[in-house]
Design a protein around this motif. Structure first.
Motif, PDB file in Angstrom:
ATOM      1  N   SER A 172      -6.465   5.997   6.294  1.00 19.36           N
ATOM      2  CA  SER A 172      -7.344   5.256   5.484  1.00 19.36           C
ATOM      3  C   SER A 172      -8.554   6.145   5.599  1.00 19.36           C
ATOM      4  N   LYS A 218      -5.342  11.869  -1.916  1.00 24.76           N
ATOM      5  CA  LYS A 218      -5.565  10.582  -1.391  1.00 24.76           C
ATOM      6  C   LYS A 218      -4.133  10.046  -1.223  1.00 24.76           C
ATOM      7  N   MET A 237      -2.320   8.496   2.215  1.00 24.34           N
ATOM      8  CA  MET A 237      -2.112   6.891   2.326  1.00 24.34           C
ATOM      9  C   MET A 237      -0.706   6.708   2.728  1.00 24.34           C
ATOM     10  N   ALA A 273      -7.654   9.473   3.742  1.00 19.75           N
ATOM     11  CA  ALA A 273      -7.558   9.332   2.227  1.00 19.75           C
ATOM     12  C   ALA A 273      -9.018   9.010   1.360  1.00 19.75           C
ATOM     13  N   ARG A 274      -9.660   8.144   2.005  1.00 21.44           N
ATOM     14  CA  ARG A 274     -10.978   7.859   1.598  1.00 21.44           C
ATOM     15  C   ARG A 274     -11.915   9.481   1.385  1.00 21.44           C
ATOM     16  N   ALA A 297       1.139   4.002  -3.044  1.00 19.31           N
ATOM     17  CA  ALA A 297       0.477   4.914  -2.617  1.00 19.31           C
ATOM     18  C   ALA A 297       1.615   6.068  -3.263  1.00 19.31           C
ATOM     19  N   ARG A 328      -6.254  -0.036  -0.135  1.00 16.11           N
ATOM     20  CA  ARG A 328      -6.234   0.992   1.100  1.00 16.11           C
ATOM     21  C   ARG A 328      -7.418   0.024   2.187  1.00 16.11           C
ATOM     22  N   HIS A 329      -8.454   0.049   1.794  1.00 21.06           N
ATOM     23  CA  HIS A 329      -9.238  -0.810   2.635  1.00 21.06           C
ATOM     24  C   HIS A 329      -9.085  -1.950   3.182  1.00 21.06           C
ATOM     25  N   PHE A 346       0.180   5.509   6.544  1.00 20.01           N
ATOM     26  CA  PHE A 346       0.525   3.984   6.384  1.00 20.01           C
ATOM     27  C   PHE A 346       2.081   4.042   6.609  1.00 20.01           C
ATOM     28  N   ASP A 351      -6.777   1.062  -6.128  1.00 16.16           N
ATOM     29  CA  ASP A 351      -6.004   1.691  -5.203  1.00 16.16           C
ATOM     30  C   ASP A 351      -7.014   1.869  -3.840  1.00 16.16           C
ATOM     31  N   ASN A 352      -8.170   2.065  -4.144  1.00 14.51           N
ATOM     32  CA  ASN A 352      -9.229   2.289  -2.791  1.00 14.51           C
ATOM     33  C   ASN A 352      -9.216   0.749  -2.217  1.00 14.51           C
ATOM     34  N   ALA A 411       0.838  -1.188  -0.024  1.00 12.75           N
ATOM     35  CA  ALA A 411       0.198   0.059  -0.091  1.00 12.75           C
ATOM     36  C   ALA A 411       0.782   1.267  -0.035  1.00 12.75           C
TER      37      ALA A 411
END
Length: 154
Positions: free
Chosen positions: A107, A119, A123, A110-111, A27, A45-46, A127, A41-42, A23
């Protein structure tokens, strides 16, 4: 139950590290390369945040089942004099909890960002900070703080 918890906690450690490394690198490439923040990418992240939360949940259950921690809690004044006991009774769980909080905040931020660059930036920063905390708090076999094997079996 304790050996199984230890085994799964040991396995999930590697999933957390792999997902965080992936990640952060993804990112960072997206942030510096000014790439669009894609659906994958989302998902990364999740999934990274979810794996981290599962690991923390296993860790909390393990914490309250651990004979080391039970001794630490019942004999605190004596146990804090031994760094190995203090590491598992206090330092490890505190740093790991902070690291997962950082991942969760990163997270979530970023969302919520509008621009793709922001974003990726959120991240990367959050992270990466969490990854550093986790790397410091893992009881690696070579660690001077507390050492355990790379992999725990039943």
């Amino acid at each position: 139950m304790y050996p199984y918890l230890l085994f799964f906690h040991s396995i999930f450690r590697w999933l957390v590290l792999i997902s965080l490394f992936y990640a952060v690198s993804r990112a960072l490439i997206g942030w510096l390369g000014k790439r669009p923040f894609s659906k994958s990418d989302n998902t990364i992240r999740h999934v990274t945040a979810t794996i981290s939360h599962v690991q923390l949940s296993i860790g909390y259950v393990l914490y309250f089942e651990s004979p080391i921690v039970a001794y630490f809690r019942s004999n605190y004044s004596e146990a804090v004099k031994h760094f190995d006991l203090k590491f598992f009774g206090l330092i490890h769980i505190a740093l790991m909890t902070v690291a997962i909080f950082v991942i969760t905040i990163g997270s979530s931020l970023a969302r919520r960002q509008i621009s793709d660059t922001e974003k990726f930036k959120r991240m990367t920063v959050y992270f990466a900070v969490a990854l550093l905390i986790i790397l410091m708090a893992i009881p690696w076999p070579f660690s001077p703080l507390a050492n355990r094997p790379y992999y725990r079996s039943f």
